[in-house]
Scaffold this active site. Sequence first.
Site, PDB file in Angstrom:
ATOM      1  NE  ARG A 164      10.561  -5.635  -7.616  1.00 43.38           N
ATOM      2  CZ  ARG A 164      11.133  -5.966  -8.761  1.00 43.38           C
ATOM      3  NH1 ARG A 164      12.181  -6.773  -8.784  1.00 43.38           N
ATOM      4  NH2 ARG A 164      10.684  -5.481  -9.903  1.00 43.38           N
ATOM      5  CB  SER A 238       5.514  -2.570  -9.085  1.00 40.78           C
ATOM      6  OG  SER A 238       5.925  -2.776 -10.413  1.00 40.78           O
ATOM      7  CD  GLU A 334       8.216  -3.185  -5.569  1.00 44.68           C
ATOM      8  OE1 GLU A 334       8.512  -1.985  -5.680  1.00 44.68           O
ATOM      9  OE2 GLU A 334       8.274  -4.002  -6.507  1.00 44.68           O
TER      10      GLU A 334
HETATM   11  P1  FAD Z   1      13.890   4.820  -0.855  1.00 43.52           P
HETATM   12  O1  FAD Z   1      12.531   4.843  -1.448  1.00 43.52           O
HETATM   13  O2  FAD Z   1      14.435   6.094  -0.337  1.00 43.52           O
HETATM   14  O3  FAD Z   1      13.928   3.722   0.295  1.00 43.52           O
HETATM   15  C1  FAD Z   1      13.278   2.469   0.133  1.00 43.52           C
HETATM   16  C2  FAD Z   1      13.566   1.582   1.343  1.00 43.52           C
HETATM   17  O4  FAD Z   1      14.954   1.267   1.391  1.00 43.52           O
HETATM   18  C3  FAD Z   1      13.260   2.267   2.691  1.00 43.52           C
HETATM   19  O5  FAD Z   1      12.836   1.281   3.595  1.00 43.52           O
HETATM   20  C4  FAD Z   1      14.611   2.803   3.131  1.00 43.52           C
HETATM   21  O6  FAD Z   1      14.716   2.918   4.515  1.00 43.52           O
HETATM   22  C5  FAD Z   1      15.533   1.725   2.604  1.00 43.52           C
HETATM   23  N1  FAD Z   1      16.853   2.284   2.278  1.00 43.52           N
HETATM   24  C6  FAD Z   1      17.145   3.214   1.346  1.00 43.52           C
HETATM   25  N2  FAD Z   1      18.472   3.456   1.328  1.00 43.52           N
HETATM   26  C7  FAD Z   1      19.022   2.661   2.284  1.00 43.52           C
HETATM   27  C8  FAD Z   1      20.342   2.471   2.774  1.00 43.52           C
HETATM   28  N3  FAD Z   1      21.389   3.128   2.287  1.00 43.52           N
HETATM   29  N4  FAD Z   1      20.528   1.580   3.777  1.00 43.52           N
HETATM   30  C9  FAD Z   1      19.487   0.909   4.324  1.00 43.52           C
HETATM   31  N5  FAD Z   1      18.211   1.056   3.906  1.00 43.52           N
HETATM   32  C10 FAD Z   1      17.985   1.916   2.900  1.00 43.52           C
HETATM   33  N6  FAD Z   1      12.153  -1.313  -8.429  1.00 43.52           N
HETATM   34  C11 FAD Z   1      12.599  -2.421  -9.045  1.00 43.52           C
HETATM   35  O7  FAD Z   1      13.112  -3.345  -8.408  1.00 43.52           O
HETATM   36  N7  FAD Z   1      12.455  -2.585 -10.395  1.00 43.52           N
HETATM   37  C12 FAD Z   1      11.903  -1.644 -11.169  1.00 43.52           C
HETATM   38  O8  FAD Z   1      11.803  -1.810 -12.371  1.00 43.52           O
HETATM   39  C13 FAD Z   1      11.426  -0.444 -10.547  1.00 43.52           C
HETATM   40  N8  FAD Z   1      10.824   0.526 -11.278  1.00 43.52           N
HETATM   41  C14 FAD Z   1      10.374   1.647 -10.671  1.00 43.52           C
HETATM   42  C15 FAD Z   1       9.775   2.646 -11.449  1.00 43.52           C
HETATM   43  C16 FAD Z   1       9.317   3.823 -10.879  1.00 43.52           C
HETATM   44  C17 FAD Z   1       8.673   4.864 -11.749  1.00 43.52           C
HETATM   45  C18 FAD Z   1       9.463   4.019  -9.479  1.00 43.52           C
HETATM   46  C19 FAD Z   1       8.982   5.291  -8.853  1.00 43.52           C
HETATM   47  C20 FAD Z   1      10.031   3.029  -8.686  1.00 43.52           C
HETATM   48  C21 FAD Z   1      10.487   1.832  -9.276  1.00 43.52           C
HETATM   49  N9  FAD Z   1      11.083   0.801  -8.523  1.00 43.52           N
HETATM   50  C22 FAD Z   1      11.564  -0.319  -9.145  1.00 43.52           C
HETATM   51  C23 FAD Z   1      11.249   0.941  -7.064  1.00 43.52           C
HETATM   52  C24 FAD Z   1      12.516   1.740  -6.657  1.00 43.52           C
HETATM   53  O9  FAD Z   1      13.107   2.315  -7.773  1.00 43.52           O
HETATM   54  C25 FAD Z   1      13.549   0.843  -5.974  1.00 43.52           C
HETATM   55  O10 FAD Z   1      13.002   0.174  -4.877  1.00 43.52           O
HETATM   56  C26 FAD Z   1      14.779   1.645  -5.512  1.00 43.52           C
HETATM   57  O11 FAD Z   1      15.813   0.774  -5.104  1.00 43.52           O
HETATM   58  C27 FAD Z   1      14.443   2.589  -4.354  1.00 43.52           C
HETATM   59  O12 FAD Z   1      15.548   3.452  -4.157  1.00 43.52           O
HETATM   60  P2  FAD Z   1      15.426   4.776  -3.310  1.00 43.52           P
HETATM   61  O13 FAD Z   1      16.794   5.323  -3.152  1.00 43.52           O
HETATM   62  O14 FAD Z   1      14.419   5.682  -3.886  1.00 43.52           O
HETATM   63  O15 FAD Z   1      14.920   4.179  -1.905  1.00 43.52           O
HETATM   64  N1  EPU Z   2      -0.587  -6.115 -17.652  1.00 40.63           N
HETATM   65  C1  EPU Z   2      -1.953  -6.004 -17.656  1.00 40.63           C
HETATM   66  N2  EPU Z   2      -2.507  -4.778 -17.414  1.00 40.63           N
HETATM   67  C2  EPU Z   2      -1.761  -3.682 -17.181  1.00 40.63           C
HETATM   68  C3  EPU Z   2      -0.343  -3.790 -17.165  1.00 40.63           C
HETATM   69  C4  EPU Z   2       0.226  -5.033 -17.406  1.00 40.63           C
HETATM   70  O1  EPU Z   2      -2.666  -6.991 -17.856  1.00 40.63           O
HETATM   71  O2  EPU Z   2      -2.332  -2.614 -16.951  1.00 40.63           O
HETATM   72  C5  EPU Z   2       0.022  -7.421 -17.905  1.00 40.63           C
HETATM   73  C6  EPU Z   2       0.978  -7.335 -19.096  1.00 40.63           C
HETATM   74  O3  EPU Z   2       0.308  -7.618 -20.273  1.00 40.63           O
HETATM   75  C7  EPU Z   2       2.008  -8.379 -18.783  1.00 40.63           C
HETATM   76  C8  EPU Z   2       2.025  -8.446 -17.267  1.00 40.63           C
HETATM   77  O4  EPU Z   2       0.849  -7.777 -16.808  1.00 40.63           O
HETATM   78  O5  EPU Z   2       1.599  -9.647 -19.254  1.00 40.63           O
HETATM   79  C9  EPU Z   2       3.270  -7.837 -16.644  1.00 40.63           C
HETATM   80  O6  EPU Z   2       3.360  -6.444 -16.917  1.00 40.63           O
HETATM   81  P1  EPU Z   2       4.771  -5.682 -17.086  1.00 40.63           P
HETATM   82  O7  EPU Z   2       5.572  -6.341 -18.148  1.00 40.63           O
HETATM   83  O8  EPU Z   2       4.484  -4.242 -17.214  1.00 40.63           O
HETATM   84  O9  EPU Z   2       5.556  -5.991 -15.750  1.00 40.63           O
HETATM   85  P2  EPU Z   2       5.089  -6.022 -14.225  1.00 40.63           P
HETATM   86  O10 EPU Z   2       4.997  -7.445 -13.795  1.00 40.63           O
HETATM   87  O11 EPU Z   2       3.935  -5.145 -13.984  1.00 40.63           O
HETATM   88  C10 EPU Z   2       7.530  -6.118 -13.245  1.00 40.63           C
HETATM   89  C11 EPU Z   2       8.209  -5.439 -12.101  1.00 40.63           C
HETATM   90  C12 EPU Z   2       8.685  -4.056 -12.532  1.00 40.63           C
HETATM   91  C13 EPU Z   2       9.679  -4.228 -13.664  1.00 40.63           C
HETATM   92  C14 EPU Z   2       8.990  -4.960 -14.827  1.00 40.63           C
HETATM   93  C15 EPU Z   2       9.962  -5.302 -15.943  1.00 40.63           C
HETATM   94  C16 EPU Z   2       7.250  -6.283 -10.030  1.00 40.63           C
HETATM   95  C17 EPU Z   2       6.329  -6.019  -8.896  1.00 40.63           C
HETATM   96  N3  EPU Z   2       7.312  -5.324 -10.973  1.00 40.63           N
HETATM   97  O12 EPU Z   2       6.373  -5.341 -13.550  1.00 40.63           O
HETATM   98  O13 EPU Z   2       9.337  -3.428 -11.430  1.00 40.63           O
HETATM   99  O14 EPU Z   2      10.158  -2.991 -14.122  1.00 40.63           O
HETATM  100  O15 EPU Z   2       8.418  -6.211 -14.355  1.00 40.63           O
HETATM  101  O16 EPU Z   2      10.794  -6.344 -15.529  1.00 40.63           O
HETATM  102  O17 EPU Z   2       7.922  -7.315 -10.072  1.00 40.63           O
HETATM  103  C18 EPU Z   2       8.900  -2.051  -9.505  1.00 40.63           C
HETATM  104  O18 EPU Z   2       9.290  -3.007  -8.812  1.00 40.63           O
HETATM  105  O19 EPU Z   2       8.563  -0.950  -9.002  1.00 40.63           O
HETATM  106  C19 EPU Z   2       8.829  -2.210 -10.966  1.00 40.63           C
HETATM  107  C20 EPU Z   2       8.368  -1.262 -11.774  1.00 40.63           C
END
Ligand code: FAD
Ligand code: EPU
Length: 339
Positions: A164, A238, A334
Amino acid sequence: VHLQTDLSLKPFNTLSIDATATGLAQVADYSELLQALEWAQQRGLPVLPLGEGSNLVVAGDIDGLLLKQGSDKVELLDASDDTVLLKVDAGKDWHQLVQWTLAQGYFGLENLALIPGAVGAAPIQNIGAYGVEVESFISRVHGVDLATGKTLALAHADCQFGYRDSVFKGALRDKVIITSVEMQLSRHSHPRCHYPALNAWLEDHGITDASAQQVFEAVVAIRSSKLPDPAVEPNAGSFFKNPVIPSAQVQALLAQHPEMPVYPLSHTQAKVPAAWLIDRCGWKGQRDGDVGVHPQHALVLVNYGNCSGSELLAFARRITNSVSEGFGVALEIEPRIYG
Ligand code: FAD
Ligand code: EPU
């Protein structure tokens, strides 16, 4: 340039927080981007890149110009029997790219299905899920220096990718807008199914020797069952990073909580799930007014109505305090905080 001034940001962030920005420019190409930079410079305003707003907390009104890129071209730069090199514009929707690459027979991105956001944001925090991080595919990142308007290109090594994390959150924070990303994908499918939740889902569905398409479908199914849809329950995924802590501290915590999940990183460090720590502190499903912790996932904060960014951050601070008191572990937010 499509430029709006004094606008509400509610439709532009998935937490659906209402605040205003001085301006929002939607640009289609480099020349429009330069015009937008000039508009901001003339007014002494900072420029803040915006993608789809899925990793943002709008903590208050923003005195600045948000800059959103529209171009979503995908160019095939090179192809061999084994790999392809793609150049993808920043405005392309990430999940659409994942679907498109799979349909072409370009493999690798399947574990990253359904992550919201635009391609330009993917390198910022090195998006990752289900055992894969986007940095494995990124060979070069193209951008524009926000101060000078000059184009630049960073090789993979210069991006300083981590969990991240990247140089765009460090030394280049607020200095560069990413305009396109070069990615190398494979023409042979090598599914990676080692991530426990993914492996378990495939086993439960009787799938051995999964194809890339099956991994894609599994990830979509797991994510849809676990993470709330921001269109229904506004959230930013997250809310905290999973903390990386010294192994000695992990051992001490395991002595008290043998059931705590741990992901070892090296001899000296391990990652523990923030969700588990927050859950154990009793926060899951807790609400205060319009802000709360999702009842199915302790790492997801939800705007249940019209909460402000400062209410959300105050609530988040109560969570970090209680995890710090309960476990001696510091949680880091995050999403990017603006305003
Ligand atoms: P924005 O939210 O619009 O911007 C985020 C940051 O990036 C800001 O600081 C912005 O200035 C900067 N930025 C955006 N575009 C550019 C650009 N072109 N150049 C320079 N800076 C820029 N993230 C994960 O890693 N793994 C996950 O599994 C994951 N799951 C998610 C699930 C949900 C339901 C949600 C809501 C979010 C999740 N995220 C996850 C976070 C998010 O999807 C990522 O961080 C994604 O890359 C953000 O993209 P965005 O276009 O919405 O960025
Ligand atoms: N858990 C709990 N309670 C809960 C939810 C989860 O105890 O309410 C425990 C689960 O049992 C598991 C652990 O926490 O052992 C991890 O949970 P999960 O597998 O849902 O993944 P996470 O660590 O919460 C991370 C990333 C996600 C990504 C998933 C899958 C970060 C901060 N988050 O989530 O990314 O999708 O793994 O790889 O690293 C994001 O960055 O926005 C994001 C959604």
